[in-house]
Design a protein around this motif. Structure first.
Motif, PDB file in Angstrom:
ATOM      1  N   VAL A 261      89.491  27.756  77.529  1.00  0.00           N
ATOM      2  CA  VAL A 261      90.156  26.553  77.045  1.00  0.00           C
ATOM      3  C   VAL A 261      91.588  26.547  77.556  1.00  0.00           C
ATOM      4  O   VAL A 261      92.156  27.598  77.875  1.00  0.00           O
ATOM      5  CB  VAL A 261      90.157  26.477  75.508  1.00  0.00           C
ATOM      6  N   GLN A 262      92.163  25.353  77.638  1.00  0.00           N
ATOM      7  CA  GLN A 262      93.559  25.218  78.051  1.00  0.00           C
ATOM      8  C   GLN A 262      94.435  25.227  76.799  1.00  0.00           C
ATOM      9  O   GLN A 262      94.383  24.295  76.000  1.00  0.00           O
ATOM     10  CB  GLN A 262      93.762  23.900  78.811  1.00  0.00           C
ATOM     11  N   PRO A 263      95.228  26.274  76.575  1.00  0.00           N
ATOM     12  CA  PRO A 263      96.050  26.324  75.359  1.00  0.00           C
ATOM     13  C   PRO A 263      97.193  25.321  75.418  1.00  0.00           C
ATOM     14  O   PRO A 263      97.659  24.945  76.498  1.00  0.00           O
ATOM     15  CB  PRO A 263      96.578  27.764  75.352  1.00  0.00           C
TER      16      PRO A 263
ATOM     17  N   LEU B 174      90.827  40.571  63.939  1.00  0.00           N
ATOM     18  CA  LEU B 174      92.127  40.775  64.583  1.00  0.00           C
ATOM     19  C   LEU B 174      92.678  39.447  65.077  1.00  0.00           C
ATOM     20  O   LEU B 174      93.874  39.150  64.898  1.00  0.00           O
ATOM     21  CB  LEU B 174      91.994  41.760  65.739  1.00  0.00           C
ATOM     22  N   ALA B 175      91.831  38.624  65.693  1.00  0.00           N
ATOM     23  CA  ALA B 175      92.276  37.319  66.169  1.00  0.00           C
ATOM     24  C   ALA B 175      92.792  36.457  65.016  1.00  0.00           C
ATOM     25  O   ALA B 175      93.802  35.740  65.165  1.00  0.00           O
ATOM     26  CB  ALA B 175      91.126  36.606  66.888  1.00  0.00           C
ATOM     27  N   GLU B 176      92.149  36.529  63.863  1.00  0.00           N
ATOM     28  CA  GLU B 176      92.603  35.772  62.696  1.00  0.00           C
ATOM     29  C   GLU B 176      93.981  36.235  62.245  1.00  0.00           C
ATOM     30  O   GLU B 176      94.849  35.415  61.918  1.00  0.00           O
ATOM     31  CB  GLU B 176      91.598  35.928  61.557  1.00  0.00           C
ATOM     32  N   ARG B 177      94.184  37.543  62.232  1.00  0.00           N
ATOM     33  CA  ARG B 177      95.488  38.074  61.836  1.00  0.00           C
ATOM     34  C   ARG B 177      96.581  37.633  62.805  1.00  0.00           C
ATOM     35  O   ARG B 177      97.693  37.253  62.387  1.00  0.00           O
ATOM     36  CB  ARG B 177      95.443  39.599  61.782  1.00  0.00           C
ATOM     37  N   LEU B 178      96.281  37.679  64.087  1.00  0.00           N
ATOM     38  CA  LEU B 178      97.272  37.282  65.088  1.00  0.00           C
ATOM     39  C   LEU B 178      97.585  35.792  64.994  1.00  0.00           C
ATOM     40  O   LEU B 178      98.740  35.378  65.146  1.00  0.00           O
ATOM     41  CB  LEU B 178      96.761  37.626  66.487  1.00  0.00           C
ATOM     42  N   ALA B 179      96.569  34.982  64.731  1.00  0.00           N
ATOM     43  CA  ALA B 179      96.773  33.533  64.638  1.00  0.00           C
ATOM     44  C   ALA B 179      97.611  33.167  63.426  1.00  0.00           C
ATOM     45  O   ALA B 179      98.323  32.143  63.439  1.00  0.00           O
ATOM     46  CB  ALA B 179      95.429  32.815  64.580  1.00  0.00           C
ATOM     47  N   ALA B 180      97.549  33.986  62.383  1.00  0.00           N
ATOM     48  CA  ALA B 180      98.246  33.663  61.136  1.00  0.00           C
ATOM     49  C   ALA B 180      99.719  34.058  61.154  1.00  0.00           C
ATOM     50  O   ALA B 180     100.496  33.601  60.307  1.00  0.00           O
ATOM     51  CB  ALA B 180      97.548  34.356  59.969  1.00  0.00           C
ATOM     52  N   ARG B 181     100.125  34.882  62.103  1.00  0.00           N
ATOM     53  CA  ARG B 181     101.517  35.330  62.109  1.00  0.00           C
ATOM     54  C   ARG B 181     102.354  34.425  63.000  1.00  0.00           C
ATOM     55  O   ARG B 181     101.855  33.817  63.954  1.00  0.00           O
ATOM     56  CB  ARG B 181     101.610  36.781  62.580  1.00  0.00           C
ATOM     57  N   PRO B 182     103.640  34.317  62.707  1.00  0.00           N
ATOM     58  CA  PRO B 182     104.506  33.516  63.574  1.00  0.00           C
ATOM     59  C   PRO B 182     104.763  34.228  64.895  1.00  0.00           C
ATOM     60  O   PRO B 182     104.521  35.425  65.032  1.00  0.00           O
ATOM     61  CB  PRO B 182     105.799  33.397  62.746  1.00  0.00           C
TER      62      PRO B 182
ATOM     63  N   ALA C 286     101.761  32.963  70.914  1.00  0.00           N
ATOM     64  CA  ALA C 286     100.312  32.908  70.696  1.00  0.00           C
ATOM     65  C   ALA C 286      99.608  34.046  71.430  1.00  0.00           C
ATOM     66  O   ALA C 286      99.909  34.337  72.593  1.00  0.00           O
ATOM     67  CB  ALA C 286      99.768  31.566  71.174  1.00  0.00           C
ATOM     68  N   LEU C 287      98.664  34.678  70.735  1.00  0.00           N
ATOM     69  CA  LEU C 287      97.843  35.738  71.312  1.00  0.00           C
ATOM     70  C   LEU C 287      96.389  35.462  70.975  1.00  0.00           C
ATOM     71  O   LEU C 287      96.060  35.092  69.847  1.00  0.00           O
ATOM     72  CB  LEU C 287      98.237  37.103  70.742  1.00  0.00           C
ATOM     73  N   CYS C 288      95.514  35.627  71.944  1.00  0.00           N
ATOM     74  CA  CYS C 288      94.084  35.497  71.688  1.00  0.00           C
ATOM     75  C   CYS C 288      93.406  36.823  71.988  1.00  0.00           C
ATOM     76  O   CYS C 288      93.965  37.680  72.676  1.00  0.00           O
ATOM     77  CB  CYS C 288      93.485  34.370  72.521  1.00  0.00           C
TER      78      CYS C 288
ATOM     79  N   SER D 139     102.374  44.878  65.886  1.00  0.00           N
ATOM     80  CA  SER D 139     103.562  45.018  66.755  1.00  0.00           C
ATOM     81  C   SER D 139     103.211  45.669  68.090  1.00  0.00           C
ATOM     82  O   SER D 139     104.005  45.603  69.035  1.00  0.00           O
ATOM     83  CB  SER D 139     104.658  45.813  66.049  1.00  0.00           C
ATOM     84  N   LEU D 140     102.020  46.294  68.185  1.00  0.00           N
ATOM     85  CA  LEU D 140     101.590  46.837  69.474  1.00  0.00           C
ATOM     86  C   LEU D 140     101.529  45.767  70.537  1.00  0.00           C
ATOM     87  O   LEU D 140     101.663  46.048  71.733  1.00  0.00           O
ATOM     88  CB  LEU D 140     100.201  47.477  69.349  1.00  0.00           C
ATOM     89  N   PHE D 141     101.307  44.531  70.116  1.00  0.00           N
ATOM     90  CA  PHE D 141     101.089  43.451  71.063  1.00  0.00           C
ATOM     91  C   PHE D 141     102.308  42.550  71.250  1.00  0.00           C
ATOM     92  O   PHE D 141     102.204  41.478  71.838  1.00  0.00           O
ATOM     93  CB  PHE D 141      99.875  42.620  70.599  1.00  0.00           C
ATOM     94  N   ASP D 142     103.463  43.012  70.753  1.00  0.00           N
ATOM     95  CA  ASP D 142     104.705  42.252  70.969  1.00  0.00           C
ATOM     96  C   ASP D 142     105.192  42.410  72.402  1.00  0.00           C
ATOM     97  O   ASP D 142     104.929  43.411  73.055  1.00  0.00           O
ATOM     98  CB  ASP D 142     105.790  42.748  70.000  1.00  0.00           C
TER      99      ASP D 142
END
Length: 234
Positions: free
Chosen positions: A12-14, A46-54, A57-59, A231-234
Protein backbone atom coordinates in the motif's frame (compact mmCIF):
# COMPACT_ATOMS: atom_id res chain seq x y z
CA UNK A 1 -6.88 -22.10 5.07
CA UNK A 2 -4.94 -19.08 6.43
CA UNK A 3 -4.84 -16.09 4.08
CA UNK A 4 -1.04 -15.98 4.20
CA UNK A 5 -0.97 -19.32 2.38
CA UNK A 6 -2.64 -17.70 -0.62
CA UNK A 7 -1.36 -14.12 -0.68
CA UNK A 8 2.30 -13.40 -1.35
CA UNK A 9 2.17 -9.73 -0.33
CA UNK A 10 -0.04 -6.67 -0.20
CA UNK A 11 1.66 -3.33 -0.79
CA UNK A 12 0.00 0.00 0.00
CA UNK A 13 1.05 3.61 -0.48
CA UNK A 14 1.33 5.18 3.00
CA UNK A 15 0.07 8.71 3.60
CA UNK A 16 3.20 9.58 5.62
CA UNK A 17 6.82 8.38 5.46
CA UNK A 18 6.88 4.85 6.87
CA UNK A 19 9.66 2.44 7.82
CA UNK A 20 9.25 -1.31 7.72
CA UNK A 21 10.33 -3.87 10.30
CA UNK A 22 10.75 -7.17 8.42
CA UNK A 23 10.72 -10.36 10.47
CA UNK A 24 12.17 -13.59 9.08
CA UNK A 25 11.21 -16.70 10.98
CA UNK A 26 9.51 -20.06 11.32
CA UNK A 27 6.16 -21.24 12.69
CA UNK A 28 6.43 -19.13 15.83
CA UNK A 29 6.60 -16.05 13.61
CA UNK A 30 3.95 -17.47 11.28
CA UNK A 31 1.72 -17.62 14.35
CA UNK A 32 0.99 -21.34 14.50
CA UNK A 33 -1.25 -21.89 17.51
CA UNK A 34 -2.89 -18.46 17.42
CA UNK A 35 -6.60 -18.19 16.62
CA UNK A 36 -6.95 -18.24 12.80
CA UNK A 37 -8.29 -15.10 11.15
CA UNK A 38 -7.92 -12.88 14.21
CA UNK A 39 -4.42 -11.42 13.70
CA UNK A 40 -3.09 -12.66 17.04
CA UNK A 41 0.48 -13.43 15.97
CA UNK A 42 3.14 -11.59 17.94
CA UNK A 43 3.99 -9.61 14.83
CA UNK A 44 0.37 -8.43 14.63
CA UNK A 45 0.37 -7.37 18.26
CA UNK A 46 3.70 -5.59 17.79
CA UNK A 47 2.23 -3.70 14.83
CA UNK A 48 -0.72 -2.63 17.01
CA UNK A 49 1.61 -1.33 19.70
CA UNK A 50 3.67 0.62 17.17
CA UNK A 51 0.56 2.10 15.55
CA UNK A 52 -0.75 3.29 18.91
CA UNK A 53 2.35 5.26 19.90
CA UNK A 54 3.16 8.76 18.69
CA UNK A 55 6.04 9.40 16.35
CA UNK A 56 7.17 8.20 12.93
CA UNK A 57 5.07 5.48 11.32
CA UNK A 58 6.39 1.91 11.48
CA UNK A 59 4.87 -1.20 9.95
CA UNK A 60 5.67 -4.86 10.55
CA UNK A 61 6.19 -7.29 7.68
CA UNK A 62 5.92 -10.91 8.79
CA UNK A 63 7.94 -13.34 6.68
CA UNK A 64 7.43 -16.36 8.91
CA UNK A 65 7.14 -19.74 7.20
CA UNK A 66 6.11 -22.74 9.28
CA UNK A 67 8.82 -25.40 9.17
CA UNK A 68 11.41 -22.97 7.80
CA UNK A 69 15.11 -23.34 8.56
CA UNK A 70 17.99 -20.94 8.11
CA UNK A 71 20.44 -23.27 6.40
CA UNK A 72 18.48 -25.82 4.41
CA UNK A 73 15.27 -26.07 2.43
CA UNK A 74 12.42 -28.20 3.65
CA UNK A 75 9.02 -26.60 3.98
CA UNK A 76 9.81 -23.60 1.85
CA UNK A 77 13.11 -22.13 0.74
CA UNK A 78 15.75 -21.76 3.47
CA UNK A 79 15.70 -18.40 5.22
CA UNK A 80 19.21 -17.50 4.06
CA UNK A 81 18.30 -18.28 0.45
CA UNK A 82 15.10 -16.19 0.54
CA UNK A 83 16.56 -13.35 2.61
CA UNK A 84 17.21 -10.95 -0.28
CA UNK A 85 13.79 -11.57 -1.85
CA UNK A 86 11.66 -11.58 1.29
CA UNK A 87 13.55 -9.18 3.55
CA UNK A 88 16.03 -6.89 1.81
CA UNK A 89 13.61 -6.14 -1.04
CA UNK A 90 11.00 -4.85 1.43
CA UNK A 91 10.08 -1.24 0.54
CA UNK A 92 11.07 1.23 3.25
CA UNK A 93 13.09 -1.35 5.16
CA UNK A 94 14.57 0.05 8.36
CA UNK A 95 14.88 -2.94 10.68
CA UNK A 96 15.29 -6.71 10.40
CA UNK A 97 14.38 -9.26 13.09
CA UNK A 98 15.82 -12.79 12.86
CA UNK A 99 13.71 -15.39 14.69
CA UNK A 100 14.41 -18.90 13.42
CA UNK A 101 14.84 -21.91 15.72
CA UNK A 102 14.09 -24.91 13.54
CA UNK A 103 17.69 -25.68 12.53
CA UNK A 104 18.33 -26.47 16.17
CA UNK A 105 15.02 -28.26 16.82
CA UNK A 106 15.26 -30.61 13.84
CA UNK A 107 18.99 -31.26 14.13
CA UNK A 108 18.76 -32.52 17.69
CA UNK A 109 15.26 -34.08 17.59
CA UNK A 110 14.99 -37.72 18.69
CA UNK A 111 14.72 -40.06 15.70
CA UNK A 112 11.79 -42.28 16.63
CA UNK A 113 9.25 -44.27 14.68
CA UNK A 114 6.70 -41.55 15.40
CA UNK A 115 8.91 -38.64 14.32
CA UNK A 116 10.57 -40.27 11.30
CA UNK A 117 7.90 -39.27 8.76
CA UNK A 118 7.86 -35.64 9.88
CA UNK A 119 11.63 -35.26 10.05
CA UNK A 120 12.01 -36.78 6.58
CA UNK A 121 10.61 -33.51 5.22
CA UNK A 122 13.79 -31.77 6.44
CA UNK A 123 16.75 -33.41 4.69
CA UNK A 124 20.33 -32.27 4.89
CA UNK A 125 23.13 -32.29 7.45
CA UNK A 126 22.52 -31.47 11.08
CA UNK A 127 23.40 -27.98 12.29
CA UNK A 128 25.50 -27.46 15.40
CA UNK A 129 25.90 -24.36 17.54
CA UNK A 130 28.68 -22.91 15.36
CA UNK A 131 26.54 -23.43 12.24
CA UNK A 132 23.58 -21.64 13.81
CA UNK A 133 25.76 -18.75 14.97
CA UNK A 134 27.18 -18.38 11.45
CA UNK A 135 23.65 -18.56 10.05
CA UNK A 136 22.74 -15.50 12.14
CA UNK A 137 25.86 -13.53 11.27
CA UNK A 138 25.41 -13.82 7.51
CA UNK A 139 21.98 -12.09 7.22
CA UNK A 140 23.05 -9.57 9.86
CA UNK A 141 25.98 -8.54 7.68
CA UNK A 142 23.83 -8.43 4.55
CA UNK A 143 21.23 -6.27 6.25
CA UNK A 144 23.80 -3.82 7.61
CA UNK A 145 25.28 -3.51 4.13
CA UNK A 146 21.84 -2.19 3.13
CA UNK A 147 21.92 0.37 5.95
CA UNK A 148 19.32 -1.24 8.22
CA UNK A 149 19.45 -2.28 11.87
CA UNK A 150 19.42 -5.94 12.83
CA UNK A 151 17.79 -7.57 15.85
CA UNK A 152 17.67 -11.22 16.89
CA UNK A 153 15.22 -13.19 19.02
CA UNK A 154 16.43 -15.79 21.47
CA UNK A 155 15.01 -19.29 20.95
CA UNK A 156 12.17 -20.01 23.37
CA UNK A 157 11.92 -23.31 25.31
CA UNK A 158 10.45 -26.47 23.87
CA UNK A 159 10.70 -29.04 26.66
CA UNK A 160 8.14 -31.91 26.44
CA UNK A 161 7.54 -31.25 22.74
CA UNK A 162 8.10 -34.06 20.27
CA UNK A 163 11.25 -32.31 19.05
CA UNK A 164 12.86 -31.98 22.49
CA UNK A 165 16.16 -33.51 23.54
CA UNK A 166 18.46 -32.56 26.40
CA UNK A 167 21.34 -32.16 23.94
CA UNK A 168 19.27 -29.83 21.80
CA UNK A 169 18.32 -27.77 24.82
CA UNK A 170 21.96 -27.34 25.80
CA UNK A 171 22.64 -26.13 22.27
CA UNK A 172 19.69 -23.74 22.54
CA UNK A 173 21.13 -22.27 25.73
CA UNK A 174 24.51 -21.77 24.06
CA UNK A 175 22.96 -20.05 21.04
CA UNK A 176 20.84 -17.84 23.29
CA UNK A 177 23.84 -16.85 25.41
CA UNK A 178 25.66 -15.84 22.24
CA UNK A 179 22.68 -13.83 20.93
CA UNK A 180 22.43 -11.96 24.25
CA UNK A 181 26.12 -11.21 24.79
CA UNK A 182 27.94 -11.21 21.45
CA UNK A 183 27.11 -7.64 20.50
CA UNK A 184 26.41 -8.89 16.97
CA UNK A 185 22.97 -7.25 16.91
CA UNK A 186 21.52 -3.80 17.41
CA UNK A 187 18.90 -5.28 19.73
CA UNK A 188 17.80 -8.56 21.29
CA UNK A 189 14.22 -9.78 21.68
CA UNK A 190 14.58 -12.18 24.61
CA UNK A 191 11.66 -14.50 23.88
CA UNK A 192 13.28 -17.27 25.91
CA UNK A 193 13.07 -15.12 29.05
CA UNK A 194 9.41 -14.28 28.36
CA UNK A 195 8.16 -17.82 27.81
CA UNK A 196 10.31 -19.97 30.07
CA UNK A 197 8.86 -21.47 33.23
CA UNK A 198 10.87 -20.31 36.25
CA UNK A 199 10.32 -23.72 37.85
CA UNK A 200 11.70 -25.51 34.77
CA UNK A 201 13.40 -23.22 32.23
CA UNK A 202 13.37 -25.98 29.60
CA UNK A 203 9.58 -25.56 29.37
CA UNK A 204 7.16 -22.87 28.23
CA UNK A 205 4.97 -21.58 31.05
CA UNK A 206 1.50 -23.08 31.27
CA UNK A 207 -1.05 -21.01 29.37
CA UNK A 208 1.46 -19.57 26.92
CA UNK A 209 1.47 -22.58 24.57
CA UNK A 210 -1.29 -24.50 22.82
CA UNK A 211 -0.61 -27.83 24.50
CA UNK A 212 2.21 -28.99 22.25
CA UNK A 213 4.88 -27.27 24.39
CA UNK A 214 6.25 -25.64 21.24
CA UNK A 215 3.84 -23.13 19.70
CA UNK A 216 2.29 -20.14 21.38
CA UNK A 217 -1.31 -19.53 22.32
CA UNK A 218 -2.89 -16.12 21.77
CA UNK A 219 -1.75 -15.22 25.28
CA UNK A 220 1.74 -16.51 24.57
CA UNK A 221 2.17 -14.44 21.43
CA UNK A 222 0.72 -11.39 23.19
CA UNK A 223 3.33 -11.81 25.93
CA UNK A 224 6.12 -11.82 23.34
CA UNK A 225 4.81 -8.65 21.70
CA UNK A 226 4.37 -6.85 25.00
CA UNK A 227 7.94 -7.69 26.02
CA UNK A 228 9.53 -5.89 23.06
CA UNK A 229 11.15 -2.55 23.84
CA UNK A 230 9.73 -0.26 21.14
CA UNK A 231 12.70 2.08 21.47
CA UNK A 232 14.72 -0.53 19.56
CA UNK A 233 13.04 0.77 16.44
CA UNK A 234 13.64 4.49 16.99
Amino acid sequence: MPAQALITAVEVQPETPTQAIAVIGDSRVDGMGSTPGTDRRWTDRLAERLAARPGPALCVVSQGVSGNRMLADGIGTAALARFDRDILATPGLGHVVIAVGNDLFFSFAPRTEESAGFLSMFPGPSAGVDDIVAAHLQPAARARAHGVQVHAATIAPYGSSEMYSAEGDRAREQVNAWIRTSGAFDGVLDFDAVWRDSADPTHIRSGLHIGDHLHGSDAGYAALAESIDLSLFD
